[in-house]
Motif scaffolding. Structure first.
Motif, PDB file in Angstrom:
ATOM      1  N   LEU A   1       0.846  -1.184   0.000  1.00 54.45           N
ATOM      2  CA  LEU A   1       0.000   0.000   0.000  1.00 54.45           C
ATOM      3  C   LEU A   1       0.891   1.247   0.000  1.00 54.45           C
ATOM      4  N   ASP A   2       0.393   2.323  -0.589  1.00 53.34           N
ATOM      5  CA  ASP A   2       1.192   3.538  -0.711  1.00 53.34           C
ATOM      6  C   ASP A   2       1.131   4.418   0.531  1.00 53.34           C
ATOM      7  N   TYR A   3       0.048   4.318   1.290  1.00 59.20           N
ATOM      8  CA  TYR A   3      -0.109   5.170   2.470  1.00 59.20           C
ATOM      9  C   TYR A   3      -0.995   4.439   3.469  1.00 59.20           C
ATOM     10  N   ILE A   4      -0.544   4.371   4.719  1.00 61.17           N
ATOM     11  CA  ILE A   4      -1.280   3.662   5.765  1.00 61.17           C
ATOM     12  C   ILE A   4      -1.642   4.634   6.873  1.00 61.17           C
ATOM     13  N   THR A   5      -2.934   4.817   7.065  1.00 57.04           N
ATOM     14  CA  THR A   5      -3.431   5.561   8.220  1.00 57.04           C
ATOM     15  C   THR A   5      -4.016   4.558   9.192  1.00 57.04           C
ATOM     16  N   CYS A   6      -3.490   4.540  10.390  1.00 61.73           N
ATOM     17  CA  CYS A   6      -4.072   3.703  11.430  1.00 61.73           C
ATOM     18  C   CYS A   6      -4.724   4.613  12.456  1.00 61.73           C
ATOM     19  N   SER A   7      -6.018   4.369  12.658  1.00 58.72           N
ATOM     20  CA  SER A   7      -6.798   5.112  13.632  1.00 58.72           C
ATOM     21  C   SER A   7      -7.200   4.132  14.731  1.00 58.72           C
ATOM     22  N   PRO A   8      -6.276   3.845  15.651  1.00 61.42           N
ATOM     23  CA  PRO A   8      -6.470   2.711  16.556  1.00 61.42           C
ATOM     24  C   PRO A   8      -7.560   2.958  17.585  1.00 61.42           C
ATOM     25  N   LYS A   9      -8.329   1.920  17.797  1.00 60.73           N
ATOM     26  CA  LYS A   9      -9.290   1.918  18.891  1.00 60.73           C
ATOM     27  C   LYS A   9      -8.642   1.197  20.080  1.00 60.73           C
ATOM     28  N   PRO A  10      -9.168   1.395  21.286  1.00 56.17           N
ATOM     29  CA  PRO A  10      -8.521   0.787  22.456  1.00 56.17           C
ATOM     30  C   PRO A  10      -8.305  -0.719  22.329  1.00 56.17           C
ATOM     31  N   GLU A  11      -9.207  -1.402  21.638  1.00 60.61           N
ATOM     32  CA  GLU A  11      -9.073  -2.852  21.461  1.00 60.61           C
ATOM     33  C   GLU A  11      -7.798  -3.228  20.704  1.00 60.61           C
ATOM     34  N   ALA A  12      -7.225  -2.274  19.979  1.00 59.91           N
ATOM     35  CA  ALA A  12      -6.056  -2.570  19.148  1.00 59.91           C
ATOM     36  C   ALA A  12      -4.741  -2.110  19.759  1.00 59.91           C
ATOM     37  N   PHE A  13      -4.780  -1.366  20.857  1.00 61.29           N
ATOM     38  CA  PHE A  13      -3.549  -0.765  21.374  1.00 61.29           C
ATOM     39  C   PHE A  13      -2.448  -1.805  21.598  1.00 61.29           C
ATOM     40  N   HIS A  14      -2.816  -2.966  22.141  1.00 57.38           N
ATOM     41  CA  HIS A  14      -1.804  -3.977  22.456  1.00 57.38           C
ATOM     42  C   HIS A  14      -1.331  -4.743  21.219  1.00 57.38           C
ATOM     43  N   LEU A  15      -1.959  -4.503  20.054  1.00 55.53           N
ATOM     44  CA  LEU A  15      -1.629  -5.229  18.826  1.00 55.53           C
ATOM     45  C   LEU A  15      -0.774  -4.406  17.862  1.00 55.53           C
ATOM     46  N   LEU A  16      -0.548  -3.146  18.164  1.00 50.37           N
ATOM     47  CA  LEU A  16       0.021  -2.240  17.157  1.00 50.37           C
ATOM     48  C   LEU A  16       1.449  -2.621  16.768  1.00 50.37           C
ATOM     49  N   ARG A  17       2.270  -2.975  17.718  1.00 56.68           N
ATOM     50  CA  ARG A  17       3.648  -3.350  17.376  1.00 56.68           C
ATOM     51  C   ARG A  17       3.682  -4.638  16.559  1.00 56.68           C
ATOM     52  N   LYS A  18       2.804  -5.568  16.869  1.00 59.93           N
ATOM     53  CA  LYS A  18       2.759  -6.822  16.110  1.00 59.93           C
ATOM     54  C   LYS A  18       2.216  -6.596  14.702  1.00 59.93           C
ATOM     55  N   ASN A  19       1.160  -5.804  14.579  1.00 59.48           N
ATOM     56  CA  ASN A  19       0.511  -5.625  13.285  1.00 59.48           C
ATOM     57  C   ASN A  19       1.240  -4.652  12.366  1.00 59.48           C
ATOM     58  N   PHE A  20       2.064  -3.752  12.932  1.00 58.92           N
ATOM     59  CA  PHE A  20       2.744  -2.746  12.121  1.00 58.92           C
ATOM     60  C   PHE A  20       4.232  -2.678  12.477  1.00 58.92           C
ATOM     61  N   PRO A  21       4.959  -3.776  12.280  1.00 61.42           N
ATOM     62  CA  PRO A  21       6.374  -3.807  12.676  1.00 61.42           C
ATOM     63  C   PRO A  21       7.227  -2.790  11.928  1.00 61.42           C
ATOM     64  N   ASN A  22       6.799  -2.390  10.742  1.00 66.43           N
ATOM     65  CA  ASN A  22       7.553  -1.413   9.954  1.00 66.43           C
ATOM     66  C   ASN A  22       6.979  -0.005  10.069  1.00 66.43           C
ATOM     67  N   GLY A  23       6.029   0.174  10.972  1.00 68.94           N
ATOM     68  CA  GLY A  23       5.431   1.479  11.164  1.00 68.94           C
ATOM     69  C   GLY A  23       4.308   1.772  10.184  1.00 68.94           C
ATOM     70  N   VAL A  24       3.826   2.998  10.221  1.00 72.97           N
ATOM     71  CA  VAL A  24       2.709   3.437   9.374  1.00 72.97           C
ATOM     72  C   VAL A  24       3.027   4.829   8.831  1.00 72.97           C
ATOM     73  N   SER A  25       2.185   5.282   7.922  1.00 70.86           N
ATOM     74  CA  SER A  25       2.348   6.645   7.410  1.00 70.86           C
ATOM     75  C   SER A  25       1.848   7.659   8.427  1.00 70.86           C
ATOM     76  N   GLU A  26       0.714   7.354   9.039  1.00 73.01           N
ATOM     77  CA  GLU A  26       0.221   8.251  10.083  1.00 73.01           C
ATOM     78  C   GLU A  26      -0.592   7.496  11.118  1.00 73.01           C
ATOM     79  N   TRP A  27      -0.412   7.917  12.364  1.00 70.31           N
ATOM     80  CA  TRP A  27      -1.324   7.560  13.445  1.00 70.31           C
ATOM     81  C   TRP A  27      -2.338   8.687  13.553  1.00 70.31           C
ATOM     82  N   ARG A  28      -3.612   8.311  13.614  1.00 67.00           N
ATOM     83  CA  ARG A  28      -4.652   9.313  13.825  1.00 67.00           C
ATOM     84  C   ARG A  28      -5.596   8.769  14.896  1.00 67.00           C
ATOM     85  N   PHE A  29      -5.353   9.187  16.124  1.00 73.77           N
ATOM     86  CA  PHE A  29      -6.117   8.672  17.251  1.00 73.77           C
ATOM     87  C   PHE A  29      -7.375   9.504  17.466  1.00 73.77           C
TER      88      PHE A  29
END
Length: 200
Positions: free
Chosen positions: A105-133
């Motif tokens: 994908l060319d651009y990744i926006t992750c808008s994490p909900k509390p259910e995902a907070f503990h999964l972020l490092r596992k799901n995005f080991p290379n990071g994202v384009s933007e976090w938008r909480f």
């Protein structure tokens, strides 16, 4: 391959670092969460093949797709991403962070909900384009920035009031976002401009 498409529309991105860019919004119907402030009707969808989806968007002048939802990672695959790359489209995604995203994908926006907070490092080991909480009465402020995978942009976004006729964020949420960003200057404020100016 049949995709469950909630809606397709052509507009300007209303938030985050890509604000103002013309985008073809492709909204999937399914989601694994049920956020109280979500604006998607999950019951409505049209089944479409990749070719039908391409035909539906090919008349739009922009070549920017934004995969959104619902939760697009429940449906979007690397095969789909590759298909639209071959058609000449730049592709972005907005995800809630509960699942990894397809490659390339060319651009990744992750808008994490509390259910995902503990999964972020596992799901995005290379990071994202933007976090938008999102932040509002039922959602917490983001984790410490050191706890997050790397990103190019860090946004805090106050949730808008669901009251009919109201087009402003909850005042408490907006003020809390401003105060947090002043204390943590790595973050920036992202307002849902499309709601303020009345576009989809």
């Amino acid at each position: 391959m049949k995709l469950l498409i909630n809606e397709i529309f052509y507009s300007l991105q209303g938030e985050g670092a890509q604000m103002g860019f013309p985008m073809i919004f492709i909204r999937f119907s399914m989601c694994n969460l049920r956020c109280s402030y979500c604006d998607t009707d999950f019951k409505e969808y049209t089944e479409m093949t990749l070719e039908e989806l391409y035909q539906a968007i090919s008349s739009y002048p922009a070549r920017n797709i934004l995969w959104t939802g619902g939760e697009p990672t429940l449906s979007l695959t690397e095969e789909i991403v590759e298909y639209f790359h071959q058609k000449g489209y730049r592709q972005s995604i907005e995800t809630n962070g509960t699942h990894p995203v397809p490659q390339n994908l060319d651009y990744i926006t992750c808008s994490p909900k509390p259910e995902a907070f503990h999964l972020l490092r596992k799901n995005f080991p290379n990071g994202v384009s933007e976090w938008r909480f999102p932040f509002g009465p039922e959602t917490p402020l983001p984790p410490n920035i050191e706890e997050l995978p790397k990103a190019l942009n860090y946004f805090l976004s106050p949730i808008f009031s669901p009251e009919e006729g109201t087009i402003t964020p909850y005042p408490i949420a907006l003020n809390a976002c401003i105060d947090y960003i002043k204390e943590h200057p790595e973050w920036r404020l992202s307002i849902q401009l499309h709601k303020l100016i009345g576009i989809q």
